[in-house]
Design a protein around this motif. Sequence first.
Motif, PDB file in Angstrom:
ATOM      1  N   VAL A   1       7.369   4.971  -4.425  1.00  0.00           N
ATOM      2  CA  VAL A   1       7.452   6.346  -3.938  1.00  0.00           C
ATOM      3  C   VAL A   1       8.819   6.486  -3.283  1.00  0.00           C
ATOM      4  CG1 VAL A   1       6.226   5.824  -1.772  1.00  0.00           C
ATOM      5  CG2 VAL A   1       6.352   8.175  -2.574  1.00  0.00           C
TER       6      VAL A   1
ATOM      7  N   THR B   1       3.177   6.454   2.011  1.00  0.00           N
ATOM      8  CA  THR B   1       3.378   7.899   1.865  1.00  0.00           C
ATOM      9  C   THR B   1       2.852   8.643   3.080  1.00  0.00           C
ATOM     10  OG1 THR B   1       3.281   7.728  -0.542  1.00  0.00           O
ATOM     11  CG2 THR B   1       2.872   9.902   0.411  1.00  0.00           C
TER      12      THR B   1
ATOM     13  N   ASP C   1       0.847  -1.195   0.000  1.00  0.00           N
ATOM     14  CA  ASP C   1       0.000   0.000   0.000  1.00  0.00           C
ATOM     15  C   ASP C   1       0.882   1.245   0.000  1.00  0.00           C
ATOM     16  OD1 ASP C   1      -1.745   2.113   0.546  1.00  0.00           O
ATOM     17  OD2 ASP C   1      -2.950   0.945   1.962  1.00  0.00           O
TER      18      ASP C   1
ATOM     19  N   GLU D   1       0.049   4.317  -0.743  1.00  0.00           N
ATOM     20  CA  GLU D   1      -0.612   5.484  -0.140  1.00  0.00           C
ATOM     21  C   GLU D   1      -0.402   5.491   1.372  1.00  0.00           C
ATOM     22  OE1 GLU D   1      -4.682   5.775  -1.386  1.00  0.00           O
ATOM     23  OE2 GLU D   1      -4.123   5.985  -3.496  1.00  0.00           O
TER      24      GLU D   1
ATOM     25  N   ARG E   1       6.592  -1.394  -4.472  1.00  0.00           N
ATOM     26  CA  ARG E   1       5.698  -2.551  -4.439  1.00  0.00           C
ATOM     27  C   ARG E   1       6.490  -3.691  -5.062  1.00  0.00           C
ATOM     28  NH1 ARG E   1       1.270  -2.902  -7.487  1.00  0.00           N
ATOM     29  NH2 ARG E   1       0.545  -4.613  -6.221  1.00  0.00           N
TER      30      ARG E   1
ATOM     31  N   PRO F   1       2.586   5.819  -9.431  1.00  0.00           N
ATOM     32  CA  PRO F   1       1.476   5.098  -8.804  1.00  0.00           C
ATOM     33  C   PRO F   1       1.529   3.593  -9.104  1.00  0.00           C
ATOM     34  CG  PRO F   1       0.692   7.147  -9.773  1.00  0.00           C
ATOM     35  CD  PRO F   1       2.126   6.969 -10.234  1.00  0.00           C
ATOM     36  N   GLY F   2       1.336   2.812  -8.028  1.00  0.00           N
ATOM     37  CA  GLY F   2       1.339   1.365  -8.158  1.00  0.00           C
ATOM     38  C   GLY F   2       2.717   0.742  -8.236  1.00  0.00           C
ATOM     39  N   ARG F   3       3.772   1.566  -8.307  1.00  0.00           N
ATOM     40  CA  ARG F   3       5.133   1.019  -8.418  1.00  0.00           C
ATOM     41  C   ARG F   3       6.039   1.447  -7.283  1.00  0.00           C
ATOM     42  NH1 ARG F   3      10.352   1.544 -10.053  1.00  0.00           N
ATOM     43  NH2 ARG F   3      11.197  -0.260 -11.151  1.00  0.00           N
TER      44      ARG F   3
ATOM     45  N   THR G   1       7.122   9.745  -7.434  1.00  0.00           N
ATOM     46  CA  THR G   1       6.090   8.726  -7.258  1.00  0.00           C
ATOM     47  C   THR G   1       5.670   8.195  -8.623  1.00  0.00           C
ATOM     48  OG1 THR G   1       5.248   9.849  -5.285  1.00  0.00           O
ATOM     49  CG2 THR G   1       3.775   8.288  -6.347  1.00  0.00           C
TER      50      THR G   1
END
Length: 144
Positions: free
Chosen positions: A45, A25, A20, A22, A62, A41-43, A39
């Motif tokens: 941050v 972060t 996760d 989010e 991730r 997204p989905g990979r 960032t």
Amino acid sequence: MTEPIPPLLGTLETALYADDLEAATAFWQGVIGLQAFQTVPGRHVFFRVTDSPRPQVLLVFRAEATARPAAPDARLPVPPHGARGPGHFCLAAAPETLDVWREHLVASGIVIEADFRWPNGARSIYFRDPAGNSIELADPAIWT
């Protein structure tokens, strides 16, 4: 004759893994105070830990997204990587700030798993990030 091993400058980046991003972060930025600077997204941050004396960053990926090899035509052909299960990350903190850190963490709803002094008198505080990684705030003197 063998050449001498060249010197290193230090640690530039450290990676942790989280499903996760989010929640990661919110934790690393909102609780720990690191600034996200990149960032996908989905990979991943990425967070800046410090710029002085050299840049140091925390990479949160991730694992599912980074376990795949880069495409043959990828601009940045980073090899696949990833980890399963909790990792460990330790941030250095001035010893006089550790009580304030503890109060801040507890006020933020973070459970302290351990708070102790090493045989040399230096102190460490352990807790978990939302992904279950073991996070430590420590007086750098633990290694002196």
